[in-house]
Each structure stands twice: as structure tokens, then as C-alpha cells.
Design a protein around this motif. Sequence first.
Motif, PDB file in Angstrom:
ATOM      1  N   THR A 305       0.847  -1.190   0.000  1.00 39.52           N
ATOM      2  CA  THR A 305       0.000   0.000   0.000  1.00 39.52           C
ATOM      3  C   THR A 305       0.885   1.243   0.000  1.00 39.52           C
ATOM      4  O   THR A 305       1.787   1.362   0.829  1.00 39.52           O
ATOM      5  CB  THR A 305      -0.910   0.033   1.246  1.00 39.52           C
ATOM      6  N   ILE A 338       1.700   8.114  -7.725  1.00 41.11           N
ATOM      7  CA  ILE A 338       0.938   7.125  -6.964  1.00 41.11           C
ATOM      8  C   ILE A 338       0.364   7.832  -5.741  1.00 41.11           C
ATOM      9  O   ILE A 338       1.091   8.491  -5.002  1.00 41.11           O
ATOM     10  CB  ILE A 338       1.823   5.942  -6.520  1.00 41.11           C
ATOM     11  N   ARG A 339      -0.921   7.675  -5.525  1.00 41.50           N
ATOM     12  CA  ARG A 339      -1.563   8.372  -4.418  1.00 41.50           C
ATOM     13  C   ARG A 339      -1.537   7.527  -3.145  1.00 41.50           C
ATOM     14  O   ARG A 339      -1.587   6.289  -3.211  1.00 41.50           O
ATOM     15  CB  ARG A 339      -3.004   8.729  -4.769  1.00 41.50           C
ATOM     16  N   GLU A 342      -3.168   3.818  -2.368  1.00 37.00           N
ATOM     17  CA  GLU A 342      -3.296   3.029  -3.594  1.00 37.00           C
ATOM     18  C   GLU A 342      -2.580   1.687  -3.432  1.00 37.00           C
ATOM     19  O   GLU A 342      -1.495   1.613  -2.861  1.00 37.00           O
ATOM     20  CB  GLU A 342      -2.714   3.813  -4.766  1.00 37.00           C
ATOM     21  N   GLN A 343      -3.203   0.611  -3.948  1.00 38.49           N
ATOM     22  CA  GLN A 343      -2.626  -0.729  -3.866  1.00 38.49           C
ATOM     23  C   GLN A 343      -1.710  -0.960  -5.067  1.00 38.49           C
ATOM     24  O   GLN A 343      -2.108  -0.740  -6.218  1.00 38.49           O
ATOM     25  CB  GLN A 343      -3.729  -1.790  -3.847  1.00 38.49           C
ATOM     26  N   ILE A 344      -0.484  -1.381  -4.794  1.00 33.88           N
ATOM     27  CA  ILE A 344       0.492  -1.606  -5.854  1.00 33.88           C
ATOM     28  C   ILE A 344       1.204  -2.931  -5.628  1.00 33.88           C
ATOM     29  O   ILE A 344       1.094  -3.552  -4.565  1.00 33.88           O
ATOM     30  CB  ILE A 344       1.541  -0.474  -5.921  1.00 33.88           C
TER      31      ILE A 344
END
Length: 356
Positions: A305, A338-339, A342-344
Motif C-alpha cells: 500500500t 501514486i496516491r 493506492e494498492q500496488i
Amino acid sequence: MTSDTNRIQTAVSASGLELHYDKTAVLRGIDLSLAKGRTLALLGPSGCGKTTLLRLVAGLLAPTKGQIAISGQVVADATSNTFVPPEKRNLGMVFQDYALWPHLTVGGNVSFPLEMRGVSKAEREQRTMRALERVGLAPLAQRRPSDLSGGQQQRVAIARAIVAEPQLVLFDEPLSNLDRELRENMVGELAELIATLGLTAIYVTHDHSEALTLADEVAIMRSGEIAQLASPDILIESPASPEVAEFLRLGSTANLEWRDNGWRLAGSPHVLTNAARPGQEKARILIPTRAISIGESTWPSLPATALRSHFRGDGHLVTAALHGTTGVELQVLSPIKIRPGEQIGLSVDANGILWF
């Protein structure tokens, strides 16, 4: 090469250097050697001892233990009570605030050290103009410091430091009072100036980019000790400890443990590599930012995250928390913003991992 030749080519050296205030050790076991024509940066956070070490070299402080030599001459030795005062060490100094006298012209500021040495007026004028020419300020000799930009004032301070042709120039965080944009511009300019003038210099800073840009060698200082002394390239490629790596912001450190035929992040199911290290079941590692890439949050990527992101010249530096771990944060460079939240997915190149 003979020891005499080595001594002549060594601009400054320190051996077993310590400084104590009562029972408090400010510096402990400092050993270093700087060759002529090279620049050493003393890099570390506030209170680590870097400015104290500079003051010892300058002769503004005397060591409790150990020895300092400049160009082969012992200038301080605690054992024999040898102490050469600052004015007899043939040094130049560039201070944090430049220390220019506002009532004197640029030329007057530069010539002042020569006047204090009793140099004749004609020779003072000649050497002053030569020093100003070397830093590109000869046309401004009759100006006042208040008429100059911050970068020009910095050059005046350097001209004053080199006018007496010292064997060593000491820089005490000379760019810290400039605004960020000017400081970034001045770093490259100052590095070029030091190289062009062929100076031997010790440069104190808390700024990583300044040290890595300016110096031939960098001493990372922590709690009164030198944690690592090496060239910028070696520091980046092979930091000596997790603490050095973290200070230089080279990436993320983490603990690994060998379980079920894989090196896993401590307390988690995530496997970073299956390459065994015989006789080792726990390890501390550095995962450099360059060894991490960003993708979809699906297997085999590590789900994470995003916590925060900030833009830098080559992309967005994202800090992300890995799922299933406690306190493990990795940094990855993303071409897009990427905020937070956000799931990465993160992929780690096992060949890029540095093992301590």
C-alpha cells in the motif's frame, strides 16, 4: 614509494584522534589521511562531530588524544603537548556566513589576510587581483559585498581563503545559508572551482548531494566516529553498514530469515530469494531503490500500500508498506504519480540486494 614521499604527498592526517569534554567523548578514534589536491567531505547529521573535527584541524581546538599532521608537520599531539596555533598552520577557511566585512570593498576583504601577515601594499594588490581573477571576480574588486549576489559573495570568501596560497582550505557548511535553488546551482560551480584551482580541501556538510558532488572522498560521521570513509562511488555501491545505507537514503533495510527453503522478510510469508547462504539463518539487507520495480498488485509481485510519494527529477519516489509485515517499508521510483492508499505490486531484483 618511500615513507618520506608519502608524508610529503599527504596534505593532512589524523591518528587516534579524540576530544573529550569532561567525561563526554565528542570524537573517538578518528583516523584519516588526505592526499594533496583532493577534497574530503565530512558528512553527517547535526551533533555527529564533523564541525568539531574541522576545528581540530584548524587549530581552534586541541585534541585530548591523538595527533594531527599537515603536509608532514605535526601541528597537534596530545602526548607531547605539541600545538601549532591556527595562524601558523597555513590554512584558508570559508565560513558558513562568509564573514565578509561590509565596510570593505571586495578587494579589501580579499587582501585583509595579507595585510595581517605584513605583506607590502604593492604585493597585496598584485596577489589580491590574482586571487580575484582565479574566481572570476576581478572586475568587481571595488564593489561592496552588499552589491553582490550570494554566489558572488561565496566567491569572494573563496578568493580570500586562497589569496595567501594555503596548503589546505577548510569549508564549514559554506552553502547552508543560501536558498535551495541557489545552493543547488552553487554546488556544481564550487566543485568546478575547487578542481580548477587545484585546492586541497576539507568540506563539512550535512547535505548528501553536496558531499557526493564535491568530494573525492567522503567520511560518514556518526556519534563522534567515522562510520565509513570512501569515494562516493564505493559509498553508493557498498555501504559499510545498514546505518550508513539508511543515512544516505540508498533504499530500504530489512531483516530476513531463512524458512521453508527461502529468504523471507522477518515475520512474513514474502520470499525475496531462494538462494541459500550456508550457515546463515538470519540476515540484515539493503534493498536499493534501483532494485525495486512497480507493477500490478498480484502474484508474484509483493502486495503493498502506497504511504506517500514525492516528485524528484527522474520520477516519483513512492514509499510503500508491504502487506503482512510490521514496519517494513520499501521505496520505489515510479514514472507516474501514486496516491497514498493506492494498492500496488513490488518486484525485487534479488541480484540487487546488498547483504550486511
